[in-house]
Design a protein around this motif. Structure first.
Motif, PDB file in Angstrom:
ATOM      1  N   GLU A   1      69.003  46.966  73.920  1.00  0.00           N
ATOM      2  CA  GLU A   1      70.047  46.552  74.860  1.00  0.00           C
ATOM      3  C   GLU A   1      71.373  47.104  74.366  1.00  0.00           C
ATOM      4  OE1 GLU A   1      69.577  44.715  77.772  1.00  0.00           O
ATOM      5  OE2 GLU A   1      67.499  45.201  77.250  1.00  0.00           O
ATOM      6  N   ASN A   2      72.301  47.366  75.276  1.00  0.00           N
ATOM      7  CA  ASN A   2      73.580  47.942  74.892  1.00  0.00           C
ATOM      8  C   ASN A   2      74.309  47.037  73.897  1.00  0.00           C
ATOM      9  OD1 ASN A   2      76.826  48.191  75.889  1.00  0.00           O
ATOM     10  ND2 ASN A   2      75.739  50.037  75.303  1.00  0.00           N
ATOM     11  N   SER A   3      74.457  47.536  72.664  1.00  0.00           N
ATOM     12  CA  SER A   3      75.068  46.744  71.589  1.00  0.00           C
ATOM     13  C   SER A   3      76.138  47.505  70.833  1.00  0.00           C
ATOM     14  CB  SER A   3      73.988  46.307  70.587  1.00  0.00           C
ATOM     15  OG  SER A   3      72.845  45.818  71.242  1.00  0.00           O
ATOM     16  N   GLY A   4      76.389  48.759  71.232  1.00  0.00           N
ATOM     17  CA  GLY A   4      77.424  49.539  70.555  1.00  0.00           C
ATOM     18  C   GLY A   4      76.834  50.512  69.547  1.00  0.00           C
ATOM     19  N   ILE A   5      77.648  51.514  69.202  1.00  0.00           N
ATOM     20  CA  ILE A   5      77.157  52.623  68.377  1.00  0.00           C
ATOM     21  C   ILE A   5      76.843  52.193  66.947  1.00  0.00           C
ATOM     22  CG2 ILE A   5      79.420  53.498  67.636  1.00  0.00           C
ATOM     23  CD1 ILE A   5      78.262  56.347  68.315  1.00  0.00           C
ATOM     24  N   GLY A   6      77.621  51.221  66.408  1.00  0.00           N
ATOM     25  CA  GLY A   6      77.334  50.737  65.057  1.00  0.00           C
ATOM     26  C   GLY A   6      75.964  50.092  64.984  1.00  0.00           C
ATOM     27  N   ALA A   7      75.656  49.244  65.962  1.00  0.00           N
ATOM     28  CA  ALA A   7      74.348  48.572  66.016  1.00  0.00           C
ATOM     29  C   ALA A   7      73.221  49.581  66.202  1.00  0.00           C
ATOM     30  CB  ALA A   7      74.332  47.546  67.149  1.00  0.00           C
ATOM     31  N   ALA A   8      73.473  50.619  67.023  1.00  0.00           N
ATOM     32  CA  ALA A   8      72.451  51.645  67.251  1.00  0.00           C
ATOM     33  C   ALA A   8      72.148  52.401  65.957  1.00  0.00           C
ATOM     34  CB  ALA A   8      72.896  52.606  68.346  1.00  0.00           C
ATOM     35  N   ARG A   9      73.189  52.767  65.209  1.00  0.00           N
ATOM     36  CA  ARG A   9      72.960  53.459  63.934  1.00  0.00           C
ATOM     37  C   ARG A   9      72.203  52.554  62.959  1.00  0.00           C
ATOM     38  NH1 ARG A   9      78.591  55.177  63.876  1.00  0.00           N
ATOM     39  NH2 ARG A   9      78.756  57.110  65.061  1.00  0.00           N
ATOM     40  N   ASN A  10      72.596  51.274  62.894  1.00  0.00           N
ATOM     41  CA  ASN A  10      71.916  50.340  61.990  1.00  0.00           C
ATOM     42  C   ASN A  10      70.433  50.220  62.320  1.00  0.00           C
ATOM     43  OD1 ASN A  10      74.362  49.827  60.727  1.00  0.00           O
ATOM     44  ND2 ASN A  10      74.783  47.976  61.886  1.00  0.00           N
ATOM     45  N   ARG A  11      70.110  50.190  63.625  1.00  0.00           N
ATOM     46  CA  ARG A  11      68.710  50.091  64.045  1.00  0.00           C
ATOM     47  C   ARG A  11      67.932  51.319  63.574  1.00  0.00           C
ATOM     48  NH1 ARG A  11      65.713  49.062  68.946  1.00  0.00           N
ATOM     49  NH2 ARG A  11      63.547  48.943  68.207  1.00  0.00           N
ATOM     50  N   GLY A  12      68.554  52.481  63.692  1.00  0.00           N
ATOM     51  CA  GLY A  12      67.906  53.707  63.232  1.00  0.00           C
ATOM     52  C   GLY A  12      67.650  53.695  61.737  1.00  0.00           C
ATOM     53  N   ILE A  13      68.627  53.185  60.980  1.00  0.00           N
ATOM     54  CA  ILE A  13      68.475  53.119  59.517  1.00  0.00           C
ATOM     55  C   ILE A  13      67.304  52.212  59.145  1.00  0.00           C
ATOM     56  CG2 ILE A  13      69.585  52.340  57.367  1.00  0.00           C
ATOM     57  CD1 ILE A  13      72.291  53.075  58.865  1.00  0.00           C
ATOM     58  N   GLU A  14      67.178  51.083  59.846  1.00  0.00           N
ATOM     59  CA  GLU A  14      66.069  50.156  59.581  1.00  0.00           C
ATOM     60  C   GLU A  14      64.715  50.843  59.744  1.00  0.00           C
ATOM     61  OE1 GLU A  14      66.656  46.981  62.341  1.00  0.00           O
ATOM     62  OE2 GLU A  14      68.525  46.316  61.372  1.00  0.00           O
ATOM     63  N   GLN A  15      64.633  51.767  60.698  1.00  0.00           N
ATOM     64  CA  GLN A  15      63.364  52.435  61.002  1.00  0.00           C
ATOM     65  C   GLN A  15      63.160  53.728  60.197  1.00  0.00           C
ATOM     66  OE1 GLN A  15      61.041  51.219  63.266  1.00  0.00           O
ATOM     67  NE2 GLN A  15      62.337  49.400  63.335  1.00  0.00           N
ATOM     68  N   ALA A  16      64.193  54.137  59.464  1.00  0.00           N
ATOM     69  CA  ALA A  16      64.141  55.428  58.769  1.00  0.00           C
ATOM     70  C   ALA A  16      63.328  55.328  57.477  1.00  0.00           C
ATOM     71  CB  ALA A  16      65.558  55.901  58.457  1.00  0.00           C
ATOM     72  N   SER A  17      62.633  56.416  57.146  1.00  0.00           N
ATOM     73  CA  SER A  17      61.852  56.407  55.904  1.00  0.00           C
ATOM     74  C   SER A  17      62.346  57.423  54.885  1.00  0.00           C
ATOM     75  CB  SER A  17      60.369  56.635  56.209  1.00  0.00           C
ATOM     76  OG  SER A  17      60.197  57.634  57.178  1.00  0.00           O
ATOM     77  N   GLY A  18      63.427  58.149  55.197  1.00  0.00           N
ATOM     78  CA  GLY A  18      63.933  59.171  54.284  1.00  0.00           C
ATOM     79  C   GLY A  18      64.737  58.601  53.127  1.00  0.00           C
ATOM     80  N   SER A  19      64.793  59.366  52.035  1.00  0.00           N
ATOM     81  CA  SER A  19      65.639  58.975  50.899  1.00  0.00           C
ATOM     82  C   SER A  19      67.082  59.421  51.122  1.00  0.00           C
ATOM     83  CB  SER A  19      65.102  59.580  49.601  1.00  0.00           C
ATOM     84  OG  SER A  19      65.067  60.996  49.703  1.00  0.00           O
ATOM     85  N   LEU A  20      67.286  60.241  52.148  1.00  0.00           N
ATOM     86  CA  LEU A  20      68.626  60.711  52.514  1.00  0.00           C
ATOM     87  C   LEU A  20      68.859  60.389  53.981  1.00  0.00           C
ATOM     88  CD1 LEU A  20      68.371  64.229  50.826  1.00  0.00           C
ATOM     89  CD2 LEU A  20      69.681  62.301  49.950  1.00  0.00           C
ATOM     90  N   LEU A  21      70.092  59.970  54.308  1.00  0.00           N
ATOM     91  CA  LEU A  21      70.430  59.589  55.680  1.00  0.00           C
ATOM     92  C   LEU A  21      71.514  60.500  56.225  1.00  0.00           C
ATOM     93  CD1 LEU A  21      70.712  55.686  55.285  1.00  0.00           C
ATOM     94  CD2 LEU A  21      68.745  56.970  56.167  1.00  0.00           C
ATOM     95  N   SER A  22      71.364  60.868  57.499  1.00  0.00           N
ATOM     96  CA  SER A  22      72.381  61.659  58.164  1.00  0.00           C
ATOM     97  C   SER A  22      72.491  61.173  59.607  1.00  0.00           C
ATOM     98  CB  SER A  22      72.010  63.142  58.115  1.00  0.00           C
ATOM     99  OG  SER A  22      73.163  63.949  58.195  1.00  0.00           O
TER     100      SER A  22
END
Length: 228
Positions: A61-82
């Motif tokens: 649901e529309n929650s803003g760009i900060g929340a969207a990035r945080n959601r992606g980080i939660e699902q990420a498996s890399g040792s490096l983030l971009s």
């Protein structure tokens, strides 16, 4: 190591493919791409779907760009983030140059680089007329110009979801307060699009947010000095 690239998107079907293509064209690998759709009502989901796999698509649901990035980080498996905004794109050497800088200095937490702003063809002359620096190359203190170690990001914590704009300014201030070590490459690592819908151009409360972020950071620093 694996680089997780998080692309938040909100009603950006016009540019999303160009952003994804620029990640797929990176000379560095391995890379995983996570597109987080922040409640778009346009065809952004269909654009992302054309790439699956290797692109993972998440919807919220529309929650803003900060929340969207945080959601992606939660699902990420890399040792490096971009991070890459859906309306910007990277030059092909972006990740290779930044990964090399991290390898060269194991004490580095994050690597930034230069951002080249460019006018989107549909940008009206009216909007561009007062913007002499529109085509400028500048130090990229923006998420799209950063590569960071995952554990370093975790020390700072997630992006704030309380700001309409400026969530990266707030995050970066916290990172500097904690003493994270960064390096600015003398290379363009991000092509940043100026267009009619840029949040900084259309968000009237932007300046107030930035001032409050700076004040909050100064207050935290004063508090630390008082404790010392």
């Amino acid at each position: 190591g694996l680089v997780s690239v998080i692309i938040p998107v909100y009603n950006c079907e016009r540019y999303l493919a160009e952003a994804i293509d620029s990640v797929l064209a990176q000379t560095y690998g391995p890379v995983e791409i996570i597109v987080v759709d922040d409640g778009s009502s346009d065809g952004s989901a269909q654009v992302a779907a054309r790439y699956a796999p290797p692109v993972r698509y998440l919807h919220q649901e529309n929650s803003g760009i900060g929340a969207a990035r945080n959601r992606g980080i939660e699902q990420a498996s890399g040792s490096l983030l971009s991070f890459l905004d859906a309306d910007d794109f990277w030059p092909p050497e972006k990740l290779a140059q930044q990964v090399a800088a991290l390898k060269l200095d194991p004490e580095l937490d994050l690597v930034l680089g230069l951002a080249r702003q460019f006018r989107s063809p549909e940008l009206e002359d009216r909007a561009a007329a007062g913007d002499a620096a529109a085509e400028a190359i500048m130090a990229g203190y923006v998420p799209g110009a950063m590569l960071i170690r995952r554990e370093s990001f975790a020390r700072v914590g997630p992006f704030s979801t309380g700001w309409r704009v400026g969530e990266f300014v707030d995050w970066y201030a916290r990172a500097m307060e904690l003493g994270l070590k960064g390096h600015m490459l003398d290379e363009v690592v991000l092509h940043r699009r100026l267009h009619n819908a840029n949040i900084g151009l259309v968000e009237p409360n932007a300046k107030g947010d930035y001032l409050r972020i700076v004040k909050a950071s100064l207050d935290r620093r004063r508090g630390r000095r008082a404790e010392a």
